[in-house]
Design an enzyme around this catalytic site. Structure first.
Site, PDB file in Angstrom:
ATOM      1  N   ASP A  65       0.865  -1.179   0.000  1.00 19.27           N
ATOM      2  CA  ASP A  65       0.000   0.000   0.000  1.00 19.27           C
ATOM      3  C   ASP A  65       0.900   1.226   0.000  1.00 19.27           C
ATOM      4  OD1 ASP A  65      -1.727   2.094   0.468  1.00 19.27           O
ATOM      5  OD2 ASP A  65      -2.768   1.140   2.149  1.00 19.27           O
ATOM      6  N   VAL A  66       0.993   1.914  -1.133  1.00 19.53           N
ATOM      7  CA  VAL A  66       1.948   3.020  -1.238  1.00 19.53           C
ATOM      8  C   VAL A  66       1.575   4.203  -0.359  1.00 19.53           C
ATOM      9  CG1 VAL A  66       2.667   2.378  -3.571  1.00 19.53           C
ATOM     10  CG2 VAL A  66       0.812   4.052  -3.266  1.00 19.53           C
ATOM     11  N   SER A 144       2.720  12.524 -15.573  1.00 19.14           N
ATOM     12  CA  SER A 144       1.622  12.609 -16.535  1.00 19.14           C
ATOM     13  C   SER A 144       1.764  13.914 -17.284  1.00 19.14           C
ATOM     14  CB  SER A 144       0.274  12.583 -15.801  1.00 19.14           C
ATOM     15  OG  SER A 144      -0.790  12.915 -16.677  1.00 19.14           O
ATOM     16  N   TYR A 157      -6.245  16.099  -9.607  1.00 15.65           N
ATOM     17  CA  TYR A 157      -5.211  15.216 -10.151  1.00 15.65           C
ATOM     18  C   TYR A 157      -3.989  15.969 -10.677  1.00 15.65           C
ATOM     19  CZ  TYR A 157      -3.266  11.455 -13.114  1.00 15.65           C
ATOM     20  OH  TYR A 157      -2.451  10.534 -13.721  1.00 15.65           O
ATOM     21  N   LYS A 161       0.080  15.760  -9.665  1.00 16.09           N
ATOM     22  CA  LYS A 161       1.081  15.402 -10.677  1.00 16.09           C
ATOM     23  C   LYS A 161       2.096  16.522 -10.885  1.00 16.09           C
ATOM     24  CE  LYS A 161      -0.017  11.186 -11.732  1.00 16.09           C
ATOM     25  NZ  LYS A 161       0.930  10.069 -11.505  1.00 16.09           N
TER      26      LYS A 161
END
Length: 259
Positions: A65-66, A144, A157, A161
């Protein structure tokens, strides 16, 4: 076929998609590979497939689990007990969290950053002490094109990123004197299951797919293995002077000023 021979690599979120493609490419290039994945059943199936396709026994899956630093550290410890010191970490695990900023919940915000930014930092923090001590190592963070381009409706998001790029650059500079390189890859549209699922969820999946393809300068989207081979390059000894950088893999889409 032996560009990563003798290297030990761990890839987070490697059960499917880009992570699975990276794990397969690393195994084909001779690395010992660990798939660190929350969905351990999927990761084990992928590890078994990679072993079958490549003929290697040096590929394993570890439940990870990061978002939990202790879980990531445990995966690193288990990896090194099995294969030896880690040479390469690919921080690939990520989730899409797209919300309206003013109706987004605190839970949505925390969930996005817990995986997409904290998860990357947890990986880096777990492997850096050993890499610094040994005077070598390569960390590859999967960012991304959202890291430098904004699409309305995708908040928060791209914020996370953007942070991945900042983290990559900061750590790359911090540990450059120790011969530890930290780089990122920024994929654009890649044909993963998530992309296919998004198309299928639209009113007209065929039209949605075509609309996406029409936006691309190359009139296609990328394949996971095209990102994977970029990761192979950054992880290998072929890129010793590439550090604190980001390679964009998007067919030129982000270079467009307008459609």
């Amino acid at each position: 076929m032996n560009r990563l021979a003798g290297k030990v690599a761990m890839i987070t979120g490697a059960g499917r998609g880009i992570g699975a493609a990276i794990a397969l490419a690393f195994a084909r290039e001779g690395a010992c590979v660990v798939l660190a994945e929350l969905d351990i059943a999927t990761a084990r199936e992928t590890a078994e497939r990679i072993g079958h396709e490549t003929g290697t026994t040096n590929v394993i899956a570890l439940e990870t689990d990061v978002t939990q630093s202790a879980s990531v550290q445990a995966a690193v410890t288990q990896t090194e007990a099995r294969f030896g010191p880690l040479d390469v970490l690919v921080n690939n695990a990520g989730i899409n969290v797209f919300c309206d900023p003013l109706t987004m919940t605190d839970e949505d915000w925390r969930r996005c950053f817990a995986v997409d930014l904290d998860g990357v930092w947890n990986g880096c923090r777990a492997v850096l002490p050993g890499m610094v001590e040994r005077g070598r190592g390569s960390i590859v963070n999967i960012a991304s094109t959202h890291s430098f381009k904004i699409i309305a409706g995708c908040f928060p998001y791209p914020v996370a990123k953007h942070g991945v790029i900042g983290l990559t650059r900061a750590l790359g500079i911090e540990y450059a004197p120790n011969n530890v390189r930290v780089n990122a890859i920024a994929p654009g549209y890649i044909e993963t299951q998530l992309t296919l699922d998004w198309w299928d969820a639209q009113a007209d999946p065929k039209a949605a797919r075509q609309a996406t393809l029409d936006l691309q300068p190359m009139k296609r989207i990328g394949q996971p293995q095209e990102v994977a081979m970029t990761a192979v390059f950054l992880a290998s000894d072929e890129a010793p002077f590439i550090n604190a950088s980001c390679i964009t893999v998007d067919g030129g889409r982000s270079a467009l000023y307008h459609d």
